[in-house]
Motif scaffolding. Sequence first.
Motif, PDB file in Angstrom:
ATOM      1  N   LYS A   1     -17.641  -6.426   1.806  1.00 44.66           N
ATOM      2  CA  LYS A   1     -16.806  -6.400   0.601  1.00 44.66           C
ATOM      3  C   LYS A   1     -17.028  -5.097  -0.141  1.00 44.66           C
ATOM      4  O   LYS A   1     -18.151  -4.796  -0.543  1.00 44.66           O
ATOM      5  CB  LYS A   1     -17.192  -7.561  -0.317  1.00 44.66           C
TER       6      LYS A   1
ATOM      7  N   GLN B   1     -17.480 -14.842  10.650  1.00 45.26           N
ATOM      8  CA  GLN B   1     -17.532 -13.407  10.872  1.00 45.26           C
ATOM      9  C   GLN B   1     -18.217 -12.689   9.711  1.00 45.26           C
ATOM     10  O   GLN B   1     -18.080 -13.093   8.563  1.00 45.26           O
ATOM     11  CB  GLN B   1     -16.100 -12.854  10.981  1.00 45.26           C
TER      12      GLN B   1
ATOM     13  N   THR C   1     -11.828  -6.013   1.709  1.00 44.93           N
ATOM     14  CA  THR C   1     -12.845  -6.618   2.552  1.00 44.93           C
ATOM     15  C   THR C   1     -12.601  -6.201   3.997  1.00 44.93           C
ATOM     16  O   THR C   1     -11.486  -6.329   4.487  1.00 44.93           O
ATOM     17  CB  THR C   1     -12.801  -8.149   2.414  1.00 44.93           C
TER      18      THR C   1
ATOM     19  N   ARG D   1     -13.956  -6.180   8.240  1.00 36.61           N
ATOM     20  CA  ARG D   1     -14.659  -6.993   9.232  1.00 36.61           C
ATOM     21  C   ARG D   1     -15.304  -6.088  10.262  1.00 36.61           C
ATOM     22  O   ARG D   1     -14.868  -4.953  10.466  1.00 36.61           O
ATOM     23  CB  ARG D   1     -13.684  -7.928   9.923  1.00 36.61           C
TER      24      ARG D   1
ATOM     25  N   LEU E   1     -18.518  -9.989   6.926  1.00 37.97           N
ATOM     26  CA  LEU E   1     -17.506  -9.388   6.067  1.00 37.97           C
ATOM     27  C   LEU E   1     -18.177  -8.363   5.163  1.00 37.97           C
ATOM     28  O   LEU E   1     -19.285  -8.594   4.685  1.00 37.97           O
ATOM     29  CB  LEU E   1     -16.817 -10.462   5.220  1.00 37.97           C
TER      30      LEU E   1
ATOM     31  N   ASP F   1     -21.023  -5.095  -0.917  1.00 39.21           N
ATOM     32  CA  ASP F   1     -21.883  -6.230  -0.551  1.00 39.21           C
ATOM     33  C   ASP F   1     -21.492  -6.730   0.836  1.00 39.21           C
ATOM     34  O   ASP F   1     -20.326  -6.681   1.213  1.00 39.21           O
ATOM     35  CB  ASP F   1     -21.776  -7.366  -1.568  1.00 39.21           C
ATOM     36  N   PHE F   2     -22.523  -7.175   1.569  1.00 34.58           N
ATOM     37  CA  PHE F   2     -22.305  -7.825   2.865  1.00 34.58           C
ATOM     38  C   PHE F   2     -22.234  -9.316   2.608  1.00 34.58           C
ATOM     39  O   PHE F   2     -23.025  -9.855   1.844  1.00 34.58           O
ATOM     40  CB  PHE F   2     -23.483  -7.515   3.792  1.00 34.58           C
ATOM     41  N   THR F   3     -21.292  -9.984   3.251  1.00 33.24           N
ATOM     42  CA  THR F   3     -21.303 -11.436   3.180  1.00 33.24           C
ATOM     43  C   THR F   3     -20.806 -12.013   4.492  1.00 33.24           C
ATOM     44  O   THR F   3     -20.258 -11.292   5.327  1.00 33.24           O
ATOM     45  CB  THR F   3     -20.483 -11.953   1.980  1.00 33.24           C
ATOM     46  N   LYS F   4     -21.030 -13.321   4.675  1.00 35.50           N
ATOM     47  CA  LYS F   4     -20.689 -13.930   5.950  1.00 35.50           C
ATOM     48  C   LYS F   4     -20.769 -15.429   5.779  1.00 35.50           C
ATOM     49  O   LYS F   4     -21.809 -15.937   5.416  1.00 35.50           O
ATOM     50  CB  LYS F   4     -21.719 -13.469   6.984  1.00 35.50           C
ATOM     51  N   PRO F   5     -19.653 -16.141   6.027  1.00 35.11           N
ATOM     52  CA  PRO F   5     -19.804 -17.597   6.110  1.00 35.11           C
ATOM     53  C   PRO F   5     -20.817 -17.885   7.226  1.00 35.11           C
ATOM     54  O   PRO F   5     -20.745 -17.234   8.281  1.00 35.11           O
ATOM     55  CB  PRO F   5     -18.405 -18.085   6.478  1.00 35.11           C
TER      56      PRO F   5
END
Lengths: 304, 187
Positions: B38, B34, B53, B55, B36, B26-30
């Motif tokens: 996963k 940045q 994870t 970057r 991230l 999965d792609f995630t990002k605050p």
Amino acid sequence: MQTINWALARKRPILEQRARILQEIRAFFIARGYLEVETPQRLPGNAPETYIEPIASEGWFLQTSPELCLKRLLAAGYPQLFQISHCWRQGERGSRHLPEYTMLEWYRAGVDYHHLMTECEELLRHLAPAGTLQWQGRRLDLSPPWDRLTVQEAFLRWGETTVAAALAKDRFDELLAVQIEPHLGWPKPTFLCEYPASLAALARRKPDDPEVAERFELYLAGMELANAFSELTDSGEQRQRFEQEERQRRSAGKPPYPMPESFLQELASMPPAAGIALGIDRLVMLLTGATTIDEVVAFTPEIL
Amino acid sequence: MYSCADLKKGLKVMIDGEPHVIAQFDFTKPGKGQALYKCKLRNMITGSLFDRTYRSGETFEPASLEDRDMQFLYKDESGYVFMDQKSYEQVHLDEETLGDDRFFLKDNMEVDILMFNDRGIGITLPNFVNLKVIQSDPWVKGDTAAGNNKPAVLETGYALQVPSFVEEGDLIQVDTRTGQYVTRVKE
């Protein structure tokens, strides 16, 4: 033989709920005296941000957020504004991310970010009058007041190191996403607040603690839903922060970005204000029980 | 080399010198932070599963795996022995690596062996294999209802459910991907 696209057809219940949610959001803000506006979605430049990559469009850029135009309206004397519009961010695709998504932003003159926290509590109460939600088999309690937690406290509680150490090792976002976010927003929503000032390019520093900015992120059920600031209105400081972001962009090999000069000029006449951006797609996920963002939009990029 | 943008479920990459397959991604990002990436990764040699994870900016070497046509020779204390029919090189696979696939091996069967650094780390069987039933209850006369099953054991020791009309000594076809009975075969 004619065939129906069943993947699209079976989204009807969620798309109908989504339409009702949008109507209710509009009703909520209009009843409170907010003016709905539409600002251009294609701009000469967005606010320079190190980790938000815009999509170029004939020499200009698709908006990553409508915030600069909304603040220019604030500066021109419109005290309460909201907008529901699409935003574009290059390369963002995951179970909670779409490169084109729907954002709700609202701005209010004469208040700070604490006022927006209260307004978030009231908005969710308006959209979920029962005061509770079921999501992923867990119950969410929306009754106010919601939890307020500083970034510093969150790292002490769940992170393997402190905020300062995470920043020094360039691991702040990773630790936030992997170690902290899953704990936020259960069973009550959480306002994660007081971000390091270096991570809030458009937010005002806290007067009694200038190391942190008056910024919060709202989390429900481990999911980031909204980002808010007491807005920075010092035009000179804003220019310096943009230049800092732009330096970081360039040293990371990202394409150069124009300085938003009209915004910086008019910022000088902007009153103290607070503003917030809330992801509509994720809000619809929470209100409909959807597990992925794909379920709450008619079309994902992959099926176009 | 792969970049983070290439990461997806099923991709095989080298990590710490060993081949891994991405089991979940999965792609995630605050929002302001940045990007991230996963990953849940499976070590293709040990089978162990773990989270990592990544970057933006990290790169990945594709896992240098190759499939080789081989013939199953025999089983002994060292495990299951296969031979490359061109080079006559022999490769051993243990019971754990083969899993249930070991029940579908017949002498001289041609298979694909997944190789890493001259080690066999996996096998791809033909989709269907014919095996003899060595143990099953006799057919109860009159039980002709479709869908009535009974247990049976095959020549390799594999136990499965077969239709009630299948008898000891019959040859049956098994789908090696599901481990299930397909049809009775005439010799």
